[in-house]
Structures are given as structure tokens and as C-alpha cells.
Design an enzyme around this catalytic site. Structure first.
Site: not given
Ligand SMILES: [Zn+2]
Length: 169
Positions: A45, A50, A92-93, A134-135, A138
């Protein structure tokens, strides 16, 4: 085009993103770039903030290229229903090399616009539900750290600050 992933500490990750209003060629290019960037970073995701773009836009593929029907584009998503509880290790990236158990609803329905601006609803369980949450977090300027205990959160933030000082973040 592969965008570099913005890391924790960049204010773009902690402010609410702006709604998507134009559903044209530019958005299609951005979405393609977001999928490319997500796969390159080995994520399932990715939210636009991000990659430094403060727009309410996210891409998800919990199958990581296995299922051609799995990739999803969420523009202006809202969680309209959530039920149950599910605890799973989450990362998380934008917070690389850290993972923690996070308890979230098990089953979630999201309402969002697709790449053409058409509204749809989709219900997901477990990993897909987690990705929706999660997204969407963000896009509201929220990171999974906010779901941890203050103790765990502070510990991770301290470690990150150390890495920043050492120039390793
Ligand atoms: Zn994330």
C-alpha cells in the site's frame, strides 16, 4: 517513474491531505507512478503523502502482483464501517525497519472514488482491512505509531532520532 519514499520526520506525513478533484490524465500518470513506486519499495500500500504529494489518494495491492484483480485505487477514501478486532504485525514504508503489533478492526468497508472519479464501496478483512485503515490514516496525517502505546511510540521515535543524528535516516 519511481518516486523516493518520504520518511518519518517529514511534515507532509503528519498533515491532512487535500481532496482529489481532477480525474484526468495527470491523475492516471500519478497512480501508475504510485504503483511502480510501491512495488519498487516492496510495499502492499502507498499513500500520496508518502511520495511528498499531499493528496487524498492511495494505491493498494495486498496480493503484491499475484492477483491481477487485486490492485485498488482509492481517491478520497472514507471508512464507513468497521467491526471486530485483529492484531497483526504492521510496518510502514515511511518508517523502514520498524514493525509493531497493531490492533485494528478486522472487517472494514471503505467508500472511495476510483481512477475515473466513480464512487464505490469495498469491504475487506484482515490484511485488506488493515491496508484500508493504514492508508486512510496516512491521508489524515496519521501514522500507525499513533495506535501504539505511548511507551512503544516514544521508544521508536527515540531510535529514529538517533538514526537521524547519525545521518542514517
Ligand atoms: Zn504507511
Amino acid at each position: 517513474m519511481i518516486y523516493p519514499i518520504v520518511k518519518f520526520g517529514n511534515p507532509v506525513l503528519e498533515k491532512p491531505a487535500e481532496p482529489v478533484t481532477e480525474f484526468g490524465e495527470e491523475l492516471k500518470k500519478l497512480v501508475a507512478d504510485m504503483f511502480e513506486s510501491m512495488y519498487a519499495a516492496k510495499g502492499v500500500g502507498l499513500a500520496a503523502p508518502q511520495i511528498g504529494i499531499s493528496k487524498r489518494l492511495a494505491v493498494i495491492d495486498v496480493s503484491f502482483k499475484e492477483d491481477p484483480g487485486a490492485p485498488l485505487v482509492l481517491a478520497n477514501p472514507e471508512i464507513i464501517h468497521a467491526e471486530g478486532k485483529h492484531t497483526q504485525n504492521e510496518g510502514c514504508l515511511s518508517i523502514p525497519d520498524f514493525r509493531e503489533n497493531v490492533t485494528r478492526p478486522k472487517k472494514v468497508t471503505v467508500r472511495a472514488q476510483d481512477i475515473n472519479g466513480k464512487w464505490f464501496e469495498k469491504t475487506g478483512e484482515d490484511l485488506l482491512a488493515r491496508a484500508f485503515l493504514h492508508e486512510t490514516d496516512h491521508l489524515n496525517g496519521k501514522l500507525y505509531l499513533s495506535h501504539l502505546s505511548a511507551l512503544k511510540r516514544d521508544l521508536i521515535k527515540r531510535k529514529i532520532r538517533k538514526l537521524m543524528k547519525a545521518g542514517e535516516w
